[in-house]
Scaffold this motif. Structure first.
Motif, PDB file in Angstrom:
ATOM      1  N   GLU A 135       9.906   3.527  -6.305  1.00  0.00           N
ATOM      2  CA  GLU A 135       9.886   2.918  -4.994  1.00  0.00           C
ATOM      3  C   GLU A 135      10.728   3.660  -3.983  1.00  0.00           C
ATOM      4  O   GLU A 135      11.595   4.438  -4.309  1.00  0.00           O
ATOM      5  CB  GLU A 135      10.387   1.474  -5.099  1.00  0.00           C
ATOM      6  N   GLU A 136      10.429   3.368  -2.730  1.00  0.00           N
ATOM      7  CA  GLU A 136      11.244   3.888  -1.663  1.00  0.00           C
ATOM      8  C   GLU A 136      12.589   3.168  -1.668  1.00  0.00           C
ATOM      9  O   GLU A 136      12.749   2.128  -2.288  1.00  0.00           O
ATOM     10  CB  GLU A 136      10.516   3.666  -0.337  1.00  0.00           C
TER      11      GLU A 136
ATOM     12  N   ARG B 185      13.579  -2.294  -4.136  1.00  0.00           N
ATOM     13  CA  ARG B 185      13.258  -0.976  -3.602  1.00  0.00           C
ATOM     14  C   ARG B 185      14.012   0.147  -4.306  1.00  0.00           C
ATOM     15  O   ARG B 185      13.777   1.328  -4.012  1.00  0.00           O
ATOM     16  CB  ARG B 185      13.531  -0.944  -2.099  1.00  0.00           C
TER      17      ARG B 185
ATOM     18  N   GLU C 220       3.371   0.288   1.151  1.00  0.00           N
ATOM     19  CA  GLU C 220       4.263  -0.834   1.464  1.00  0.00           C
ATOM     20  C   GLU C 220       3.492  -2.149   1.348  1.00  0.00           C
ATOM     21  O   GLU C 220       3.998  -3.135   0.826  1.00  0.00           O
ATOM     22  CB  GLU C 220       4.841  -0.680   2.880  1.00  0.00           C
TER      23      GLU C 220
ATOM     24  N   TYR D 200       2.090  -2.351  -2.640  1.00  0.00           N
ATOM     25  CA  TYR D 200       3.014  -2.559  -3.751  1.00  0.00           C
ATOM     26  C   TYR D 200       4.482  -2.716  -3.370  1.00  0.00           C
ATOM     27  O   TYR D 200       5.170  -3.609  -3.849  1.00  0.00           O
ATOM     28  CB  TYR D 200       2.891  -1.403  -4.759  1.00  0.00           C
ATOM     29  N   PHE D 201       5.025  -1.837  -2.537  1.00  0.00           N
ATOM     30  CA  PHE D 201       6.475  -1.714  -2.421  1.00  0.00           C
ATOM     31  C   PHE D 201       7.180  -2.951  -1.871  1.00  0.00           C
ATOM     32  O   PHE D 201       8.185  -3.403  -2.409  1.00  0.00           O
ATOM     33  CB  PHE D 201       6.841  -0.508  -1.555  1.00  0.00           C
ATOM     34  N   SER D 202       6.700  -3.476  -0.764  1.00  0.00           N
ATOM     35  CA  SER D 202       7.429  -4.548  -0.084  1.00  0.00           C
ATOM     36  C   SER D 202       7.268  -5.893  -0.781  1.00  0.00           C
ATOM     37  O   SER D 202       6.285  -6.140  -1.485  1.00  0.00           O
ATOM     38  CB  SER D 202       6.959  -4.666   1.364  1.00  0.00           C
TER      39      SER D 202
ATOM     40  N   ILE E 264       7.859   8.832  -2.193  1.00  0.00           N
ATOM     41  CA  ILE E 264       7.350   8.212  -3.414  1.00  0.00           C
ATOM     42  C   ILE E 264       7.304   9.293  -4.481  1.00  0.00           C
ATOM     43  O   ILE E 264       6.884  10.415  -4.214  1.00  0.00           O
ATOM     44  CB  ILE E 264       5.948   7.597  -3.208  1.00  0.00           C
TER      45      ILE E 264
END
Length: 470
Positions: free
Chosen positions: A10-11, A37, A249, A252-254, A396
């Motif tokens: 993840e970021e 994150r 984002e 997946y990420f957020s 990423i």
């Protein structure tokens, strides 16, 4: 999905507060809400108006910021960071924020993203006498700021930002002000909120919510925001380019309770599931999602298809996000530790398994096998994003095509590899429509590079893996 437990790292996450007597405590809670994150390291820098104080380390927020550590962090403003290793790798020295001390004062940096021209700039700076203390691309900005020939820090920062390329959201803290900057393509989410008379900045709006701050607005592309005791002001350091928010984002990420550019993440994911159900009709008995990021899409698929949603997979919430561990063997063991199939739900059933992406394919294969071992008669895998065929250079951890199953396999070959009865991906058009960004450009304001290979910025040769071609 569990990001291949995970092929997708993840970021990072950043959080900042200005003008609050409990700035460190607020930052602790903000970072805790952004822990998803990154789990490799975390840090915080606080100012009392005269000095900067740093506490950081490798580990989780709750592990690093003990009660003893928090006692050291008193002040009116703070910035914090949670990370996984992007450019530069792991190690205590790379844990952010990075603090730099000069004769005229101090400066701390927290960065979410990746600079695609960092290597070229490092070579240039080293040739001019700079000595780097870390292997992080973030340190490049500090050297550029220090070398800028302007009397005011604001102009030094603007000059430095004009020289870096890539995806970045920066927080810059000095003894007497907080600066906030977003890249000209707006590739990272970054929001401003208020808590009483205090200003708060965070990678995701969920971090504003957890401390009771009111969302004010998103930081815009190419913007430099300056916050101090006199208030807040904004300047453009670069003309905004085409908006290119990282689509992952939303995928997946957020966190699902965050809003990005006014769009709720849960709603976007649920719409992706609905679009999938429109694009592929499958005869099945139950729909299940891979916890946690695929649950919203699975609910949407179930609603649109009329197939009931069930908890066919259970996540052990007492295990960390093991995909962030650098060892592949730990990732593989993490699948068994983190997930189990519910036999009473899937036995004797045709199962639609909704996931958000496939990177290497190893986790998908294990989950399909797990479901079939639990008695599922069929497993139909539907992915709520298009195939990831291209490396990401913006933060990423997929820097080569060799890491990406879809880059070298057809959909049918991928289906055979993971052992599914069918495999379907959401179309790019369906994904964009599901997100609902109102931008009028052809990419609807999204970065689609990992799906389409069209990068929103120039990619410097030093950024690309020696054997990689883009």
């Amino acid at each position: 999905m569990l990001a291949e437990i995970r092929g997708l790292n993840e970021e990072c996450g950043i959080f900042g507060v200005w003008g609050h007597p409990e700035a460190a405590q607020l930052t602790y809670y903000g970072l805790h809400s952004l822990q998803h994150r990154g789990q490799e390291g975390t840090g915080m820098v606080v100012t009392d108006g005269e000095n900067l104080k740093t506490v950081k380390g490798e580990g989780l927020v709750s592990e690093i910021f003990t009660s003893e550590a928090m006692e050291q962090l008193s002040g009116k403003a703070a910035i914090g960071h949670v990370r996984y290793a992007t450019a530069g790798g792991s190690g205590y020295e790379n844990v952010q924020p990075l603090q730099f001390n000069f004769q005229t004062g101090s400066l701390a940096l927290a960065h979410n993203g990746n600079l695609v021209n960092a290597t070229a700039l490092k070579h240039q700076l080293e040739a001019q006498g700079s000595i780097f203390q870390t292997s992080s691309d973030t340190e490049v900005l500090a050297h550029l700021i220090r070398r800028a020939g302007f009397p005011q820090l604001k102009d030094q920062v603007k000059n430095a930002l004009s020289m870096i390329k890539g995806a970045y959201a920066f927080l810059i803290l000095t003894e007497n002000e907080l600066m906030v900057a977003l890249d000209p393509n707006g590739m990272r989410p970054l929001s401003i909120g208020m808590l009483g008379g205090s200003y708060v900045v965070a990678s995701e709006t969920c971090a504003l919510d957890i401390i009771g701050a009111e969302f004010v607005r998103d930081v815009t592309a190419g913007e430099l925001v300056i916050i101090n005791d006199e208030g807040i002001r904004s300047e453009l350091y670069a003309l905004p380019s085409n908006q290119a928010m990282c689509t992952m984002e939303y995928v997946y990420f957020s966190r699902p309770d965050s809003n990005i550019l006014g769009i709720n993440v849960h709603t976007a994911r649920k719409n992706m599931g609905k679009k999938l159900a429109q694009e592929v009709q499958i005869e099945a008995d139950v729909v299940t999602g891979v916890p946690d990021s695929s649950i919203s899409a699975a609910i949407g698929y179930a609603e649109a298809s009329g197939i009931p949603y069930e908890m066919g997979l259970i996540k052990n919430k007492y295990v960390g996000r093991t995909f962030i561990q650098p060892s592949q063997s730990l990732r593989e063991q993490g699948v068994k530790m983190k997930l189990s199939a519910v036999r009473g739900v899937v036995e004797g059933k045709r199962v639609v398994m909704v996931d958000d992406s496939i990177v290497r394919g190893t986790t998908s294969r294990r989950i399909v096998r797990m479901l079939k071992q639990a008695g599922a008669t069929e497993v139909h895998v539907v992915i709520s994003s298009p195939p990831i065929k291209n490396p990401c250079f913006y933060g990423i951890d997929t820097s080569t095509k060799e890491e990406l199953m879809a880059a070298s396999h057809s959909v049918e070959e991928m289906r055979e590899e993971i052992g599914a009865d069918t495999l379907t991906f959401l179309s790019v058009e369906g994904m964009l429509e599901a997100i609902g960004n109102q931008s009028t450009d052809e990419n609807c304001g999204q970065c689609l590079a990992c799906f389409t290979g069209k990068y929103p910025t120039e990619i410097y040769p030093s950024t690309i893996h020696p054997y990689e071609k883009v």
